[in-house]
Write a protein that holds these residues in place. Structure first.
Motif, short mmCIF file in Angstrom:
data_model
loop_
_atom_site.label_atom_id
_atom_site.label_comp_id
_atom_site.label_asym_id
_atom_site.label_seq_id
_atom_site.Cartn_x
_atom_site.Cartn_y
_atom_site.Cartn_z
N ALA A 34 -28.54 4.48 40.25
CA ALA A 34 -28.06 5.81 39.87
C ALA A 34 -27.44 5.78 38.48
O ALA A 34 -27.59 6.73 37.69
CB ALA A 34 -27.05 6.33 40.89
N LEU A 35 -26.78 4.70 38.17
CA LEU A 35 -26.14 4.56 36.86
C LEU A 35 -27.16 4.62 35.73
O LEU A 35 -26.88 5.17 34.66
CB LEU A 35 -25.36 3.24 36.81
CG LEU A 35 -24.46 2.99 35.62
CD1 LEU A 35 -23.41 4.08 35.50
CD2 LEU A 35 -23.78 1.64 35.77
N GLY A 42 -25.20 8.02 32.24
CA GLY A 42 -24.45 6.77 32.13
C GLY A 42 -23.13 6.76 32.88
O GLY A 42 -22.33 5.84 32.71
N LEU A 43 -22.88 7.77 33.70
CA LEU A 43 -21.62 7.83 34.46
C LEU A 43 -21.84 7.27 35.86
O LEU A 43 -22.85 7.54 36.49
CB LEU A 43 -21.14 9.28 34.56
CG LEU A 43 -20.83 9.97 33.24
CD1 LEU A 43 -20.51 11.44 33.48
CD2 LEU A 43 -19.68 9.29 32.52
N ASP A 44 -20.86 6.51 36.33
CA ASP A 44 -20.94 5.98 37.69
C ASP A 44 -20.33 6.97 38.68
O ASP A 44 -19.78 8.01 38.28
CB ASP A 44 -20.29 4.60 37.79
CG ASP A 44 -18.79 4.63 37.58
OD1 ASP A 44 -18.25 5.69 37.19
OD2 ASP A 44 -18.15 3.60 37.82
N LEU A 45 -20.43 6.66 39.95
CA LEU A 45 -19.95 7.57 40.99
C LEU A 45 -18.45 7.87 40.84
O LEU A 45 -18.02 9.01 41.00
CB LEU A 45 -20.24 7.00 42.37
CG LEU A 45 -19.78 7.83 43.56
CD1 LEU A 45 -20.40 9.22 43.53
CD2 LEU A 45 -20.13 7.11 44.87
N THR A 46 -17.67 6.86 40.49
CA THR A 46 -16.23 7.06 40.32
C THR A 46 -15.96 8.09 39.23
O THR A 46 -15.03 8.90 39.35
CB THR A 46 -15.53 5.72 40.01
OG1 THR A 46 -15.84 4.79 41.05
CG2 THR A 46 -14.03 5.88 39.92
N SER A 47 -16.76 8.08 38.17
CA SER A 47 -16.59 9.06 37.10
C SER A 47 -16.83 10.48 37.61
O SER A 47 -16.15 11.42 37.19
CB SER A 47 -17.57 8.77 35.96
OG SER A 47 -17.31 7.52 35.39
N PHE A 48 -17.77 10.63 38.51
CA PHE A 48 -18.02 11.96 39.08
C PHE A 48 -16.93 12.35 40.08
O PHE A 48 -16.55 13.52 40.17
CB PHE A 48 -19.40 12.01 39.75
CG PHE A 48 -20.53 12.05 38.77
CD1 PHE A 48 -20.82 13.20 38.07
CD2 PHE A 48 -21.29 10.92 38.53
CE1 PHE A 48 -21.86 13.24 37.15
CE2 PHE A 48 -22.33 10.94 37.62
CZ PHE A 48 -22.62 12.11 36.92
#
Length: 111
Positions: A34-35, A42-48
């Motif tokens: 997904a990254l 370029g955002l990971d799940l934590t960023s969302f």
């Protein structure tokens, strides 16, 4: 009030994501794939996951800047002041929710 449930569970969600990424190989692979997906920029799940937490403080900063740029006698100034007051109240409430949740987690860890 708007994000109370989300805020109350945000830390748990981040911790659960981290634990699952370590324990479940398929989930870890999914996160890595997904990254690199262009839709994720370029955002990971934590960023969302943090985005809703950051939303109200960003609204506060935006309205504060609009107030600074608005002449004092502008017809919208009273509405802007009211909007800023409401956003500040929401921000205070959200910060209290986060603090209450952190205190509850610390208490739970002690037991």
């Amino acid at each position: 009030r708007m994000f109370s449930d989300y805020l109350a569970n945000y830390e748990k969600a981040v911790n659960t994501k981290a634990a699952l990424a370590e324990k479940k190989e398929a989930f870890g692979r999914f996160l890595q794939e997904a990254l690199s997906d262009p839709r994720c920029h370029g955002l990971d799940l934590t960023s969302f996951l943090i985005m809703p937490v950051q939303r109200v403080p960003r609204y506060r900063m935006l309205i504060e800047e609009i107030v600074k740029q608005t002449p004092p006698n502008h017809p919208d100034m009273q509405s802007l002041a009211t909007a800023l007051e409401k956003v500040q109240e929401a921000n205070k409430h959200n910060n209290e929710m986060i603090g209450d949740n952190e205190a509850w987690q610390e208490l739970s860890a002690i037991q």
